[in-house]
Write a protein that holds these residues in place. Structure first.
Motif: not given
Length: 653
Positions: A439-444, A503-509
């Motif tokens: 998930t995210v914690s800030k706006v980008a 979103c299904l594939e993720g960005a971080l891990a």
């Protein structure tokens, strides 16, 4: 069974800790009744109970076995159950099928974990019990100490049976009946018949528990046990009425045991027999069932026609024409019937309480070794779960892994061995992946532009996205804020599709991205080169870039865990839970034990079944269910991201 009045029938289950001698005791009972010409021994692999290949190989009971014998014109149904906690489901299934229990205790070991569990199960079910203390002849066994341990650990209401009851035993029996007690106090003695009838009544009501000492190895105490079974334990007609739910009125009603009553029975076990197919084993509570007829499966709302009824003696089946109230019988090749199903004649249709099996304590990921095994594994696991309700099979939607869950390492090792030997399916097992989320914690605010020219028509897609965090559980929201035709409306669904896919594939891990709001607010297009695919790719690029710029977080699954342990272990277990990043929510009394309620990350719990067993000398039990997701600490994030990179590198080789 055939020709026996239900008044002369006894249904018992034999329970104990592992290696106390249950199977040997059952062999001795059958031998004493003339059913066998020699005593089988588990270590020699020649007992009637332990007949499966894996039981013979490991020299332990894995499945419960149905046995029977006749003694003094009584017919005795016996269920020999496993003692290892990994096969506790077999013990749980035996309880609704019987009217009483024999609790076996190893005199050289005293009350063990399995003894306590067996006693508590019978206590909760309200079933009468007889205690048989085995190996009383072993060196350094102190009978007085064993008795003290039984009275302090199980019950003070113990009556020791022998050739002659002593004064304290007679007094204990008399105390269960006010009229008899008054007579005893006045006269100082009671007749043998008064003692027998009062002891029988008190045993059936759970007011006292008879105890017999002996040595199965030397056949000592076996005759006394058989006498106690037929003299003091209840017949099927003497058990209390069984509560069930009327399927029409939804009201609870009581089924009184009677051969003349409407048919009602419960399927408590299923066996995959290599010769006759699946065997469904049922206990008849009331009524009569004949071979080559039919019954109504109340649970499945279907009629089942069947051929032969069987009486079981271990793996052997004997055809019988009919069975009645109190009998335990088997039927082969039923189409719809499974363990836990309620059966009737279609006139009075009731559902019995489902058998509540213990929840699995450990899970493995399982993967077929070949494509041929891939095709066979589903069918094989389906047959094994039909036979073993404590085996659970699932597929993790997120990780795509096939997961098998069971009661312990030994349980799942045997399942894997059965896959190989019974079904010729070779598998690899491993620790399941944790279903993390991102998930995210800030706006980008980010741009994603995909531009490709290769001679003919090119590809062009350009989007601007704003990424906002949502509250936990908000999942996903897509907003279209395109004005002035910066991107034609027909391409907006493609942008959303590209975002959702990324979103299904993720960005971080590489884990699914959740709890975000994605707003499409600008972009550009090309009259010729723009396409649905180009905007999908551009949106995916923007989403991944935006997540990484919006202070990404890794979310881990948190489990609600309830742990039941003896009070002595509370401090040790609490300390261990702290080391697993657990948050203790409360500690409360649970009978003679303590129940710890705690929330723990799933990643810390995969080996907990074995660890808890080790820390509590096998006395600890736990159950676990999913609670929620929460942010993982930095150390965990680093490890998960590193593992993801390693996995991608290995996949790319």
């Amino acid at each position: 069974m055939e020709g026996f009045d239900p008044k002369m029938v006894r249904c018992i289950t034999v329970l104990s800790h592992a290696q106390a001698g249950k199977t040997s005791l059952c062999e001795s009972l059958l031998f004493s009744c003339g059913l066998t010409s020699r005593l089988g021994k588990p270590e020699e692999g020649n007992t009637l109970s332990d007949y499966n290949e894996d039981e013979i190989e490991r020299k332990i009971s894995i499945n419960s076995s149905i046995l029977n014998c006749t003694y003094n014109n009584h017919y005795i149904h016996i269920i020999d159950t496993p003692g290892y906690a990994d096969f506790a489901g077999e013990v749980y299934a035996s309880i609704p099928a019987v009217d009483a229990g024999i609790v076996l205790i190893d005199a050289s070991s005293g009350i063990e974990v399995g003894t306590e569990r067996a006693w508590n199960l019978l206590e909760e079910a309200g079933l009468p019990r007889i205690i048989f203390v085995n190996k009383i002849d072993k060196e350094n066994v102190n009978a007085d100490n064993i008795l003290k341990e039984i009275k302090s650990g199980l019950s003070k209401k113990i009556v020791i049976l022998g050739s002659k009851l002593d004064e304290s035993a007679i007094e204990s029996i008399a105390e269960t009946d006010d009229v008899l007690l008054e007579k005893y106090l006045e006269k100082g003695e009671l007749s043998d018949e008064e003692i027998r009838l009062t002891l029988r009544k008190a045993t059936c009501q759970g007011k006292v528990f008879s105890l017999i000492t002996g040595s199965v190895h030397k056949q000592e105490g076996i005759k006394e046990l058989l006498e106690a079974i037929v003299n003091y334990l209840p017949s099927p007609l003497e058990r209390p009425a069984i509560k069930a739910t009327d399927v029409k009125t939804k009201e609870e009603k009581e089924i009184s045991p009677s051969p003349a009553g409407p048919l009602s029975a419960l399927v408590f076990k299923s066996i995959a027999d290599p010769y006759v197919g699946q065997l469904s084993i049922l206990r008849i509570y009331s009524g009569t069932l004949s071979s080559n007829t039919s019954f109504y499966n109340v649970t499945k709302d279907t009629q089942e026609r069947f051929g032969q009824l069987y009486a079981l003696q271990g793996k052997n089946q004997k055809s019988i024409p009919m069975a009645t109230c109190g009998d335990i019988v088997a039927i082969s090749k039923l189409k719809s019937t499974a363990t836990g199903d309620s059966i009737s004649d279609g006139k009075v249709n009731v559902l019995f309480k489902p058998i509540v099996f213990p929840e699995p304590a450990i899970s493995y990921s399982i993967k077929p070794k070949s494509r041929a095994d891939e095709e066979k594994i589903s069918s094989a696991l389906s047959k094994l779960t039909a036979e073993d309700p404590t085996l659970k099979v699932s597929r993790d939607i997120q990780t795509k892994e096939l997961i098998i869950s069971g009661m312990g390492d030994l349980h799942l090792d045997i399942i894997v061995a059965r896959l190989r030997k019974r079904f010729n399916v070779e598998v690899e097992i491993g620790t399941p992946k944790v279903a993390y989320k991102e998930t995210v914690s800030k706006v980008a605010k980010v741009q994603g532009k995909y531009k490709k020219q290769s001679g003919g028509r090119g590809q062009y897609g350009d989007v601007w996205l704003q990424i906002d965090p949502l509250e936990r559980g908000g999942n996903f929201e897509f907003v279209d804020k395109i004005f002035g035709g910066a991107i034609p409306k027909n391409y907006v669904p493609s942008v959303e599709k590209g975002v959702r896919q990324s979103c299904l594939e993720g960005a971080l891990a590489g884990y699914p991205i959740v709890d975000i709001k994605v707003t499409l607010y600008d972009g550009s297009y090309h009259e010729v080169d723009s396409s649905d695919m180009a905007f999908q790719i551009a949106a995916g690029m923007a989403l991944r870039k935006g997540v990484l710029e919006a202070a990404p977080k890794l979310l881990e699954p948190i489990m609600d865990v309830e742990i039941v342990i003896p009070d002595d272990y509370t401090g040790q277990i609490s300390g261990d839970l702290n080391g697993r990043r657990g948050r203790i929510m409360g500690i409360e009394a649970h009978g003679r034990n303590q129940k710890i309620k705690v929330q723990v990350p799933l990643s810390e719990m995969f080996k907990y079944a074995n660890d808890l067993r080790s820390m509590t000398a096998g006395r600890g039990m736990y159950s676990m269910r999913f609670s929620h997701y929460e942010e993982a600490p930095a150390k965990v994030v680093q490890a998960v991201v590193a593992a993801s990179k390693q996995e991608k590198q290995e996949a790319g080789k």
